[in-house]
Design a protein around this motif. Structure first.
Motif, PDB file in Angstrom:
ATOM      1  N   ALA A   1       0.945  -1.198   0.035  1.00 53.31           N
ATOM      2  CA  ALA A   1       0.157  -0.215   0.026  1.00 53.31           C
ATOM      3  C   ALA A   1       0.737   1.233  -0.394  1.00 53.31           C
ATOM      4  O   ALA A   1       1.808   1.411   1.161  1.00 53.31           O
ATOM      5  N   PRO A   2       0.255   2.656  -0.876  1.00 52.42           N
ATOM      6  CA  PRO A   2       1.282   3.303  -0.664  1.00 52.42           C
ATOM      7  C   PRO A   2       0.983   4.099   0.004  1.00 52.42           C
ATOM      8  O   PRO A   2      -0.059   4.237   1.049  1.00 52.42           O
TER       9      PRO A   2
ATOM     10  N   LEU B   1       2.635  10.760  -5.864  1.00 52.38           N
ATOM     11  CA  LEU B   1       3.970  11.490  -5.766  1.00 52.38           C
ATOM     12  C   LEU B   1       5.308  10.523  -5.789  1.00 52.38           C
ATOM     13  O   LEU B   1       5.925  10.332  -6.743  1.00 52.38           O
ATOM     14  N   PRO B   2       5.316   9.440  -5.117  1.00 50.91           N
ATOM     15  CA  PRO B   2       6.639   8.552  -5.115  1.00 50.91           C
ATOM     16  C   PRO B   2       6.341   7.327  -5.569  1.00 50.91           C
ATOM     17  O   PRO B   2       7.153   6.884  -6.932  1.00 50.91           O
TER      18      PRO B   2
ATOM     19  N   HIS C   1       8.474   6.730  -8.947  1.00 50.90           N
ATOM     20  CA  HIS C   1       8.923   5.680  -9.300  1.00 50.90           C
ATOM     21  C   HIS C   1       8.967   5.280 -10.744  1.00 50.90           C
ATOM     22  O   HIS C   1       9.274   3.923 -11.074  1.00 50.90           O
ATOM     23  N   LEU C   2       7.922   5.298 -11.089  1.00 51.49           N
ATOM     24  CA  LEU C   2       7.110   4.269 -12.577  1.00 51.49           C
ATOM     25  C   LEU C   2       8.029   5.696 -13.817  1.00 51.49           C
ATOM     26  O   LEU C   2       8.157   4.313 -14.354  1.00 51.49           O
ATOM     27  N   CYS C   3       8.248   6.558 -13.253  1.00 52.95           N
ATOM     28  CA  CYS C   3       8.935   7.175 -14.417  1.00 52.95           C
ATOM     29  C   CYS C   3      10.058   6.456 -14.232  1.00 52.95           C
ATOM     30  O   CYS C   3      11.170   6.641 -15.845  1.00 52.95           O
ATOM     31  N   SER C   4      11.093   7.216 -13.165  1.00 53.45           N
ATOM     32  CA  SER C   4      12.258   5.808 -13.520  1.00 53.45           C
ATOM     33  C   SER C   4      12.258   4.802 -13.888  1.00 53.45           C
ATOM     34  O   SER C   4      13.009   4.689 -14.230  1.00 53.45           O
TER      35      SER C   4
ATOM     36  N   THR D   1       1.016  14.113  -0.116  1.00 53.79           N
ATOM     37  CA  THR D   1       2.583  13.775   0.416  1.00 53.79           C
ATOM     38  C   THR D   1       3.646  14.035   0.039  1.00 53.79           C
ATOM     39  O   THR D   1       3.156  15.077  -0.279  1.00 53.79           O
ATOM     40  N   ALA D   2       4.882  13.641   0.744  1.00 53.14           N
ATOM     41  CA  ALA D   2       5.560  14.927  -0.237  1.00 53.14           C
ATOM     42  C   ALA D   2       6.691  14.408  -1.679  1.00 53.14           C
ATOM     43  O   ALA D   2       6.183  13.402  -1.955  1.00 53.14           O
ATOM     44  N   ALA D   3       7.046  15.107  -2.506  1.00 51.22           N
ATOM     45  CA  ALA D   3       7.575  15.282  -3.587  1.00 51.22           C
ATOM     46  C   ALA D   3       8.973  14.364  -3.500  1.00 51.22           C
ATOM     47  O   ALA D   3       9.818  14.625  -2.780  1.00 51.22           O
ATOM     48  N   VAL D   4       8.762  13.719  -4.475  1.00 51.57           N
ATOM     49  CA  VAL D   4      10.144  12.328  -3.811  1.00 51.57           C
ATOM     50  C   VAL D   4      10.901  12.741  -5.403  1.00 51.57           C
ATOM     51  O   VAL D   4      10.370  13.421  -6.810  1.00 51.57           O
ATOM     52  N   GLY D   5      12.355  12.484  -5.613  1.00 47.94           N
ATOM     53  CA  GLY D   5      12.393  11.922  -6.897  1.00 47.94           C
ATOM     54  C   GLY D   5      13.010  13.714  -7.875  1.00 47.94           C
ATOM     55  O   GLY D   5      13.044  14.866  -6.682  1.00 47.94           O
TER      56      GLY D   5
END
Length: 283
Positions: free
Chosen positions: A55-56, A91-92, A96-99, A170-174
């Motif tokens: 779960a995200p 956002l996480p 992850h999907l884009c990476s 949530t927070a932006a990452v990457g």
């Protein structure tokens, strides 16, 4: 100009520094300090162990706040209409999907893709609670909370039924940190009702106006510490709910429209139905 009345039956809030509405209420009133060190987002206990691990954070946040508000309202989750709103979605998971698409596209996870869909939390919430109503997911960029709140208020008034509003970010990452402004984790929830009962905590009179208003100022240090989150537009409303004052708030919906909320009465000091009615629920 039309003015409508809505009753607040349940309140939920979860952030790492404000883990639950009783804590947040005390902190917003200046009666306690924010949680330190911050707590991790609680796991969604409604899920099985295997699903819980996958779960995200957005789902865990949304469930934490919504479950708290529903418990406080005494409503059956299966019978509620629901509006979920988020400025940015997960956002996480999106990062992850884009990476993965860049580095190892053949390893893209269908489950992760499902979690990236904007209406995934409200869909999962509906399934977990055996809720078969046509529920809604809303996004309105910087005005997402106000847009979601308006959607829930209109639904409550039009259908004359209780409505759950859940808002989270949530927070932006990457790489998304360079394009998307969101920090920390925050989820809030309200159960709205067209009528009064012994669980009514506040009574709102609300209206729309064709004008431009500024974002309300935050009054507490704990709220200002969360101001970088995509759902920070909810904080002035929850600070006012915590104080229990008869007040007025104007939330911008866009550059040319605003949602005005006037507190018709403060929350009852005791849960008895007679006292709730005496505080103005039937005004």
């Amino acid at each position: 100009m039309s003015v409508f009345t809505t009753h607040i039956e349940g309140i939920g809030l979860w952030a790492p520094s404000l883990p639950g509405w009783p804590t947040a209420r005390a902190v917003f009133r200046g009666e306690a300090a924010a949680q330190h060190p911050p707590l991790p987002v609680p796991p969604p206990l409604m899920l099985s162990l295997a699903e819980r691990r996958r779960a995200p954070q957005t789902l865990a946040l949304a469930l934490a706040a919504s479950e708290e508000a529903i418990r406080a309202s005494g409503q059956d989750a299966s019978g509620l209409r629901a509006v979920f709103c988020s400025a940015h979605g997960d956002l996480p998971v999106i990062d992850h999907l884009c990476s993965t698409l860049v580095d190892t596209p053949l390893l893209l996870s269908p489950t992760r893709f499902l979690h990236a869909i904007h209406n995934a939390p409200v869909g999962l919430w509906s399934m977990l609670n055996h809720n078969t109503h046509a529920n809604t997911a809303v996004s309105g960029a910087a005005h997402s909370f106000a847009c979601g709140l308006l959607e829930a208020l209109v639904l409550c008034e039009a259908e004359r039924c209780p409505v759950l509003l859940t808002a989270y970010d949530t927070a932006a990452v990457g790489a998304l940190q360079h394009t998307t402004r969101s920090a920390g984790a925050l989820a809030v929830a309200l159960v709205l009702s067209p009528g009064c009962n012994g669980r009514t905590q506040a009574v709102w009179r609300w209206r729309l106006t064709p004008d431009r208003v500024a974002e309300p100022a935050l009054r507490s240090g704990a709220a200002r510490a969360l101001s970088g989150n995509g759902m920070s537009g909810a904080l002035p409303v929850f600070e006012a709910l915590a104080r229990g004052e008869q007040t007025a708030i104007a939330l911008p919906l866009s550059t040319h429209q605003a949602l005005h909320i006037d507190w018709a009465s403060g929350p009852p000091e005791a849960p008895e139905p007679v006292l709730a009615a005496a505080t103005g629920c039937n005004t």
